[in-house]
Design a protein around this motif. Structure first.
Motif, PDB file in Angstrom:
ATOM      1  N   ALA A 193       0.849  -1.206   0.000  1.00 14.23           N
ATOM      2  CA  ALA A 193       0.000   0.000   0.000  1.00 14.23           C
ATOM      3  C   ALA A 193       0.877   1.246   0.000  1.00 14.23           C
ATOM      4  N   ALA A 194       2.054   1.173   0.660  1.00 14.20           N
ATOM      5  CA  ALA A 194       2.944   2.340   0.721  1.00 14.20           C
ATOM      6  C   ALA A 194       3.381   2.749  -0.687  1.00 14.20           C
ATOM      7  N   LEU A 195       3.629   1.781  -1.554  1.00 18.40           N
ATOM      8  CA  LEU A 195       4.042   2.131  -2.921  1.00 18.40           C
ATOM      9  C   LEU A 195       2.871   2.623  -3.761  1.00 18.40           C
ATOM     10  N   LYS A 196       1.695   2.105  -3.473  1.00 17.68           N
ATOM     11  CA  LYS A 196       0.515   2.638  -4.187  1.00 17.68           C
ATOM     12  C   LYS A 196       0.331   4.102  -3.771  1.00 17.68           C
ATOM     13  N   ALA A 197       0.541   4.377  -2.472  1.00 16.45           N
ATOM     14  CA  ALA A 197       0.420   5.759  -1.985  1.00 16.45           C
ATOM     15  C   ALA A 197       1.490   6.639  -2.632  1.00 16.45           C
ATOM     16  N   ASP A 400      -2.523   8.571   5.850  1.00 24.69           N
ATOM     17  CA  ASP A 400      -2.205   9.090   4.520  1.00 24.69           C
ATOM     18  C   ASP A 400      -1.967   7.975   3.513  1.00 24.69           C
ATOM     19  N   THR A 401      -1.432   6.855   4.008  1.00 22.38           N
ATOM     20  CA  THR A 401      -1.152   5.742   3.077  1.00 22.38           C
ATOM     21  C   THR A 401      -2.425   5.342   2.353  1.00 22.38           C
ATOM     22  N   ALA A 402      -3.504   5.154   3.125  1.00 22.86           N
ATOM     23  CA  ALA A 402      -4.768   4.733   2.502  1.00 22.86           C
ATOM     24  C   ALA A 402      -5.308   5.832   1.582  1.00 22.86           C
ATOM     25  N   THR A 403      -5.217   7.075   2.032  1.00 28.89           N
ATOM     26  CA  THR A 403      -5.776   8.187   1.238  1.00 28.89           C
ATOM     27  C   THR A 403      -5.093   8.266  -0.131  1.00 28.89           C
ATOM     28  N   TYR A 404      -3.750   8.261  -0.116  1.00 33.15           N
ATOM     29  CA  TYR A 404      -3.043   8.426  -1.397  1.00 33.15           C
ATOM     30  C   TYR A 404      -3.067   7.147  -2.245  1.00 33.15           C
ATOM     31  N   ALA A 405      -3.047   6.008  -1.580  1.00 29.77           N
ATOM     32  CA  ALA A 405      -3.136   4.751  -2.349  1.00 29.77           C
ATOM     33  C   ALA A 405      -4.480   4.691  -3.065  1.00 29.77           C
ATOM     34  N   LYS A 406      -5.518   5.201  -2.412  1.00 29.02           N
ATOM     35  CA  LYS A 406      -6.850   5.194  -3.037  1.00 29.02           C
ATOM     36  C   LYS A 406      -6.871   6.066  -4.291  1.00 29.02           C
ATOM     37  N   VAL A 407      -6.132   7.170  -4.262  1.00 30.71           N
ATOM     38  CA  VAL A 407      -6.072   8.042  -5.446  1.00 30.71           C
ATOM     39  C   VAL A 407      -5.534   7.226  -6.636  1.00 30.71           C
TER      40      VAL A 407
END
Ligand code: 13P
Ligand code: SF4
Length: 425
Positions: A193-197, A400-407
């Motif tokens: 998830a960190a890389l998706k973010a 923030d990880t979830a927020t930006y990964a979702k983008v």
């Protein structure tokens, strides 16, 4: 139907690892055993230790485990949904409410709003994705926390950030006269998830093997080049199909300054490939394809795009797990099809279509050893927990990880897969 586990149990020597006959819990105490630690792979550090499966579940017979799973499903009704990836064991797939590839399973997590619990029979990055996309009140459960993906662990956040800084030094961060960014980060779904973010924060996107070409087109509309991680093979196969030449896709070695390249090479690059790979798909060879063609004239060969480029080039078609399923579905009785992907899926297709000859290109029975860690024992234990009101092995991506990964994931979900290949294409 004879499952992969039955085959391996009957003759452990026929498999890539005789230890696969054991229950996955037998390894919980071995140093280094953990997510992503797969056959022949370097053990990632630090390894997250999974909890031990209670002894009572380790000792239960298969019949007892299946009965418990069925009873728990009955009790939980539509509060529960079980998702299963195509590579799961038959013993687990029989309990799944929805079976699919990683793109379809990400969508499924979005379309089951009534379920209070999503039990994800797949690997860690898939469960993380489901948690990011699911409603906040929904709980996503990975029955065995040791079910990681060795390829996903081949790119970590620190190393990718360090690479990005070096690239920014060379390319700068300003768009060109056409408004295109110097480089767009694209991460394969098989990543943390960190890389998706990281991609979400830096104007990038996620792809799966089913929509990788649509995603690369998206990226080239917005950028001059792409940094693609972690799977070098999916990146190379997809870029090559778009007409990008080998000299325009250097591989980044994080242990060397500038990834082991000169500034000129990096400036000319269209796709920078990471050095990751899948230990299951790297087993497929051109030699296996030649042998299949000699032994079965007229055989049709389809492989997953995680296979090396010469293998994809020598096959008749390549595609995601669902594209492979559709390829078989569109074939005719009497056809012979050799498949280069995980053996649980191939053998299930062979059983589903007994009027065709369907076999795995790899003569050795080699399941994805991390997917294989989802055993009915863990499924029964997590479902019994839900019945008792206890959430076990929950996967939570927060902040923030979830927020930006979702983008980055939402960008991906609107990049639809292209039509799957069919026999005769
Ligand atoms: P799919 O996206 O094709 O389901 O592949 C996931 C995977 O892990 C293949 O190794
Ligand atoms: Fe990861 Fe390969 Fe297993 Fe897919 S088959 S989950 S890429 S190790």
């Amino acid at each position: 139907m004879t499952s992969v586990h039955d085959i391996i149990t009957a003759d452990p020597a026929a498999s890539c690892d005789v230890e696969l006959v054991k229950g996955p819990w037998e390894f919980d105490t071995i140093p280094g055993y953990g997510p992503g630690c797969s056959e022949d792979d370097v053990i990632p550090e630090p390894v997250v230790r999974p909890g031990q499966l209670p002894a009572a579940y380790q000792k239960m017979s298969d019949d007892e485990l299946h009965a418990r799973i069925r009873a728990a499903k009955e009790t939980l009704g539509n509060k529960l949904v079980i998702l299963g990836h195509f590579y799961q064991r038959d013993e687990v797939i029989q309990h799944a409410d929805f079976v699919g590839d990683s793109f379809q399973l990400a969508n499924a997590a979005l379309t089951m709003p009534d379920a209070e619990a999503i039990v994800f029979c797949g690997v860690h990055f898939m469960a993380e994705t489901a948690d990011i996309l699911a409603r906040p009140e929904q709980h996503v459960i990975l029955p065995n926390l040791a079910a990681g993906c060795s390829m996903a662990d081949m790119a970590d956040e620190d190393t990718v950030e360090a690479c990005w800084e070096e690239l920014m030094d060379i390319y700068g961060s300003e768009p060109d006269a056409d408004g295109k960014q110097p480089v767009i980060p694209v991460t394969y779904m098989n990543s943390s998830a960190a890389l998706k973010a990281f991609c979400g924060r830096n104007g990038g996107i996620v792809c799966t093997s089913s929509n990788a070409s649509t995603v690369l087109e998206w990226a080239f509309e917005r950028g001059q080049r792409v940094l693609f991680f972690p799977d070098q093979h999916l990146g190379r196969n997809t870029a090559k199909a778009m007409g990008i030449t080998m000299d325009q896709m250097p591989m980044w070695n994080p242990r060397k300054p500038l990834g082991g390249h000169t500034e000129e090479v990096l400036l000319d690059a269209k796709v920078l490939l990471w050095h990751g790979f899948c230990s299951v798909h790297k087993r497929f060879t051109v030699g296996q394809i030649k042998k299949a063609r000699e032994e079965f004239p007229g055989v049709k060969i389809i492989v997953h795009p995680e296979a090396p480029m010469p293998v994809v080039d020598a096959a008749d078609a390549s595609g995601s797990t669902d594209a492979i399923r559709k390829f078989v579905e569109a074939s005719q009785p009497g056809d012979t099809i050799a498949i280069g992907t995980e053996v649980n899926m191939v053998n299930r297709l062979a059983a589903e279509y007994p009027d065709r000859t369907i076999f795995c290109l790899d003569p050795v029975v080699c399941p994805c050893s991390t997917m294989y860690r989802i055993h009915p024992g863990y499924l029964a234990w997590t479902l019994d927990g839900l019945v008792e009101g206890e959430i076990r092995n929950e996967i939570i991506v927060d902040g923030d990880t979830a927020t930006y990964a979702k983008v980055a994931l939402e960008r991906m979900l609107s990049a639809l897969p292209k039509a799957a290949p069919v026999i005769g294409d």
